[in-house]
Design a protein around this motif. Structure first.
Motif, PDB file in Angstrom:
ATOM      1  N   GLY A  20       0.828  -1.206   0.000  1.00  0.00           N
ATOM      2  CA  GLY A  20       0.000   0.000   0.000  1.00  0.00           C
ATOM      3  C   GLY A  20       0.858   1.251   0.000  1.00  0.00           C
ATOM      4  O   GLY A  20       0.572   2.221  -0.703  1.00  0.00           O
ATOM      5  N   GLY A  21       1.931   1.253   0.780  1.00  0.00           N
ATOM      6  CA  GLY A  21       2.852   2.390   0.810  1.00  0.00           C
ATOM      7  C   GLY A  21       3.543   2.587  -0.518  1.00  0.00           C
ATOM      8  O   GLY A  21       3.744   3.721  -0.965  1.00  0.00           O
ATOM      9  N   THR A  22       3.884   1.494  -1.166  1.00  0.00           N
ATOM     10  CA  THR A  22       4.515   1.575  -2.482  1.00  0.00           C
ATOM     11  C   THR A  22       3.550   2.153  -3.499  1.00  0.00           C
ATOM     12  O   THR A  22       3.928   3.001  -4.324  1.00  0.00           O
ATOM     13  CB  THR A  22       4.976   0.178  -2.938  1.00  0.00           C
ATOM     14  N   LEU A  23       2.301   1.731  -3.448  1.00  0.00           N
ATOM     15  CA  LEU A  23       1.296   2.245  -4.371  1.00  0.00           C
ATOM     16  C   LEU A  23       1.092   3.744  -4.176  1.00  0.00           C
ATOM     17  O   LEU A  23       1.026   4.501  -5.152  1.00  0.00           O
ATOM     18  CB  LEU A  23      -0.026   1.508  -4.171  1.00  0.00           C
ATOM     19  N   ILE A  24       1.025   4.190  -2.951  1.00  0.00           N
ATOM     20  CA  ILE A  24       0.874   5.620  -2.669  1.00  0.00           C
ATOM     21  C   ILE A  24       2.095   6.389  -3.162  1.00  0.00           C
ATOM     22  O   ILE A  24       1.970   7.455  -3.772  1.00  0.00           O
ATOM     23  CB  ILE A  24       0.631   5.852  -1.166  1.00  0.00           C
ATOM     24  N   THR A  25       3.278   5.862  -2.930  1.00  0.00           N
ATOM     25  CA  THR A  25       4.499   6.522  -3.390  1.00  0.00           C
ATOM     26  C   THR A  25       4.516   6.650  -4.905  1.00  0.00           C
ATOM     27  O   THR A  25       4.827   7.719  -5.444  1.00  0.00           O
ATOM     28  CB  THR A  25       5.742   5.736  -2.916  1.00  0.00           C
ATOM     29  N   TYR A  26       4.167   5.580  -5.616  1.00  0.00           N
ATOM     30  CA  TYR A  26       4.121   5.642  -7.074  1.00  0.00           C
ATOM     31  C   TYR A  26       3.074   6.646  -7.546  1.00  0.00           C
ATOM     32  O   TYR A  26       3.286   7.363  -8.521  1.00  0.00           O
ATOM     33  CB  TYR A  26       3.822   4.278  -7.675  1.00  0.00           C
ATOM     34  N   GLY A  27       1.933   6.690  -6.895  1.00  0.00           N
ATOM     35  CA  GLY A  27       0.895   7.638  -7.268  1.00  0.00           C
ATOM     36  C   GLY A  27       1.343   9.078  -7.101  1.00  0.00           C
ATOM     37  O   GLY A  27       1.123   9.922  -7.974  1.00  0.00           O
ATOM     38  N   VAL A  28       1.987   9.370  -5.979  1.00  0.00           N
ATOM     39  CA  VAL A  28       2.483  10.721  -5.728  1.00  0.00           C
ATOM     40  C   VAL A  28       3.558  11.088  -6.749  1.00  0.00           C
ATOM     41  O   VAL A  28       3.555  12.196  -7.298  1.00  0.00           O
ATOM     42  CB  VAL A  28       3.013  10.854  -4.285  1.00  0.00           C
ATOM     43  N   LEU A  29       4.473  10.171  -7.024  1.00  0.00           N
ATOM     44  CA  LEU A  29       5.514  10.441  -8.015  1.00  0.00           C
ATOM     45  C   LEU A  29       4.928  10.637  -9.413  1.00  0.00           C
ATOM     46  O   LEU A  29       5.396  11.489 -10.174  1.00  0.00           O
ATOM     47  CB  LEU A  29       6.546   9.314  -8.024  1.00  0.00           C
ATOM     48  N   PHE A  30       3.906   9.888  -9.751  1.00  0.00           N
ATOM     49  CA  PHE A  30       3.249  10.044 -11.049  1.00  0.00           C
ATOM     50  C   PHE A  30       2.625  11.429 -11.168  1.00  0.00           C
ATOM     51  O   PHE A  30       2.786  12.113 -12.183  1.00  0.00           O
ATOM     52  CB  PHE A  30       2.192   8.955 -11.239  1.00  0.00           C
TER      53      PHE A  30
END
Length: 77
Positions: A20-30
């Protein structure tokens, strides 16, 4: 951990939190990348309008705005 061994609920919960943390990080970076891209695109088109020897077919706002209209995005560029 060998094959066929049961996985503890604690380990499953830890993996879910990490994914979940990885998904949020990727979303923010996107989103951050998209903002930087649109800022750069706007500035590039604005620079074209400032040069007297070059002309752009579109305004800087149109260059960015057309990315949000699906059909226009395929035809206009």
């Amino acid at each position: 951990m060998g094959r066929g061994e049961a996985v503890s609920q604690e380990r499953i919960a830890r993996v879910e939190v990490l994914s979940g943390g990885t998904l949020i990080t990727y979303g923010v970076l996107f989103l951050l990348t998209a903002v930087v891209w649109f800022f750069w695109l706007y500035q590039a088109y604005r620079a074209l309008t400032l040069r007297p020897d070059m002309s752009a077919e579109r305004t800087p706002g149109q260059a960015v705005g057309f990315w949000f209209i699906p059909f226009v995005q395929l035809v206009v560029p």
